[in-house]
Design a protein around this motif. Structure first.
Motif, PDB file in Angstrom:
ATOM      1  N   MET A  54      30.308 102.357  52.200  1.00 43.59           N
ATOM      2  CA  MET A  54      30.793 101.091  52.782  1.00 43.59           C
ATOM      3  C   MET A  54      30.853 100.037  51.683  1.00 43.59           C
ATOM      4  SD  MET A  54      29.004 100.702  56.528  1.00 43.59           S
ATOM      5  CE  MET A  54      27.335 100.685  55.852  1.00 43.59           C
ATOM      6  N   LEU A 112      37.229  98.853  57.503  1.00 45.60           N
ATOM      7  CA  LEU A 112      36.192  98.826  56.476  1.00 45.60           C
ATOM      8  C   LEU A 112      35.008  98.034  57.003  1.00 45.60           C
ATOM      9  CD1 LEU A 112      38.497  98.030  53.415  1.00 45.60           C
ATOM     10  CD2 LEU A 112      37.626 100.272  54.099  1.00 45.60           C
ATOM     11  N   PHE A 113      33.799  98.584  56.860  1.00 50.02           N
ATOM     12  CA  PHE A 113      32.582  97.949  57.352  1.00 50.02           C
ATOM     13  C   PHE A 113      31.780  97.395  56.177  1.00 50.02           C
ATOM     14  CE2 PHE A 113      34.002 100.813  60.570  1.00 50.02           C
ATOM     15  CZ  PHE A 113      33.683 100.207  61.785  1.00 50.02           C
ATOM     16  N   ASP A 139      28.860  96.278  53.753  1.00 49.58           N
ATOM     17  CA  ASP A 139      27.581  96.904  53.467  1.00 49.58           C
ATOM     18  C   ASP A 139      26.433  95.904  53.406  1.00 49.58           C
ATOM     19  OD1 ASP A 139      28.174  95.619  51.121  1.00 49.58           O
ATOM     20  OD2 ASP A 139      27.880  97.357  49.816  1.00 49.58           O
TER      21      ASP A 139
END
Length: 384
Positions: free
Chosen positions: A1, A24-25, A27
């Motif tokens: 991530m 997209l995640f 982090d």
């Protein structure tokens, strides 16, 4: 991530083959999401858990409308407030989306409910179809404001509607929103609750005896016998137009000389006495083809009741040289005024008309001055 940054948002990675978008995640901030579309559009979201531990997601905005930093800061605020149980933006979003539009509520809930319960159903359906659907049809219920109601009232007046008609529209709007609140279709206030109702001037137009004779003569010249007999019965009984249009033969008891109206304007069953003239009119209607239908006054299709009495009424007025401003309802006034003028009591007249309140009959009191004078004389003893 990856860490979602300005640089990543400006130059996102390529979308995998066969995919429409890429998510997209972040982090560093749990639940902070960047969504990339093949078109190049970038949108930010935040995930959190509500007070029932259900995962929820809310859109924060599109890149360009918000910056990466603004989206991140808002995501942090939402997650913190949701954890403390102070806000649930997804629930609020769902609540707003669940509020029906004016048209959705009226068509799917209000009118189906009113159809089986209200005698005024046809009027309400007409109010909605003719004017209100175009006015507010696409507005959510909570988007209609008191100012909108006032503006609509003024619009009706500019179109030439009487104060009485404007009041009826206002009463309809008020009832729609009262029921919407009662049925929890939305939260808030009724925008028509304090809407101004104009003082109505009740018209008192009665046919004189010569005019009434001319009216009955003109009825003989109307080709539509069902309409002619319906108008004649209104004059002979003082019944309301809707009562005649909804009359079925099963409601007519010639032996007891009674016409039963299952659901009157007051919401109760009422019984209309049938005079010799009324019985003669009904007999003529039976012989003229009325016996071929369950309806006393059928339309051209025997399976349906007569709907249009206005055109025959206009024709009768022309043939009888009557005032063009006369309404069908004035036949009811004429019935009452004739009886009062011939000495019948207001109580008797009110009973014949099916009035639920004495105040409704009192408008005819001035037509019987002699009886009132005689009554007043009883209050004071004779002076020597």
């Amino acid at each position: 991530m990856p860490t979602i940054t300005r640089g990543l948002a400006a130059n996102p990675p390529a979308i995998p083959a066969g995919k429409r978008k890429l998510r997209l995640f972040d982090d560093k901030l749990t639940g902070f999401v960047m969504e990339v579309w093949a078109s190049g559009a970038v949108t930010f979201y935040v995930r959190y858990r509500d007070q029932r531990s259900r995962q929820r997601e809310i859109r924060l905005g599109k890149l360009g409308d918000v910056t990466v930093d603004q989206a991140r800061k808002r995501a942090q605020e939402i997650r913190a407030e949701a954890s403390l149980g102070r806000i649930d933006p997804a629930a609020e979003r769902d609540r707003l989306r669940s509020i029906p539009t004016f048209s959705e509520f009226v068509e799917n809930r209000y009118l189906p409910d009113a159809k089986g319960r209200l005698r005024s159903y046809r009027d309400h359906e007409s109010f909605y179809r003719l004017r209100l659907k175009a006015q507010w049809g696409n507005k959510r219920l909570d988007e209609v404001r008191p100012a909108d109601v006032a503006e609509f009232q003024e619009k009706l007046r500019r179109q030439g509607l009487t104060d009485a008609s404007v009041n009826r529209y206002t009463a309809f709007i008020r009832r729609v929103f009262n029921l919407a609140l009662e049925w929890e279709a939305y939260e808030g206030k009724n925008p028509a609750q304090r809407a101004q109702m104009r003082r109505e001037q009740h018209r008192e137009r009665f046919l004189s005896e010569p005019e009434l004779r001319a009216f009955f003569r003109a009825l003989q010249l109307i080709p539509n016998r069902s309409a002619a007999h319906a108008l004649a019965l209104l004059a002979a009984t003082g019944a309301r137009r809707g009562e005649a249009q909804g009359a079925r033969w099963e409601h007519i008891d010639t032996n007891r000389r009674l016409w039963t109206v299952p659901l009157s304007k007051s919401g109760r069953t009422r019984h209309i006495p049938l005079s010799d003239a009324a019985l003669a009119i009904l007999e003529a209607q039976w012989d003229a083809g009325g016996k071929d239908s369950e309806w006393v006054f059928p339309s051209k299709d025997p399976a349906k009741p007569i709907v249009d009495l206005k055109k025959p009424w206009t024709r009768v007025k022309a043939l009888a040289s009557l005032d063009d401003e006369l309404r069908i309802h004035d036949l009811r006034h004429t019935f009452a005024s004739t009886l009062v003028g011939k000495g019948r009591s207001l109580h008797e007249v009110g009973t014949l008309l099916g009035h639920s309140q004495v105040s409704m009959t009192m408008r005819y009191a001035h037509l019987a001055p002699q009886r009132l004078i005689e009554a007043a004389n009883l209050a004071v003893p004779e002076l020597a």
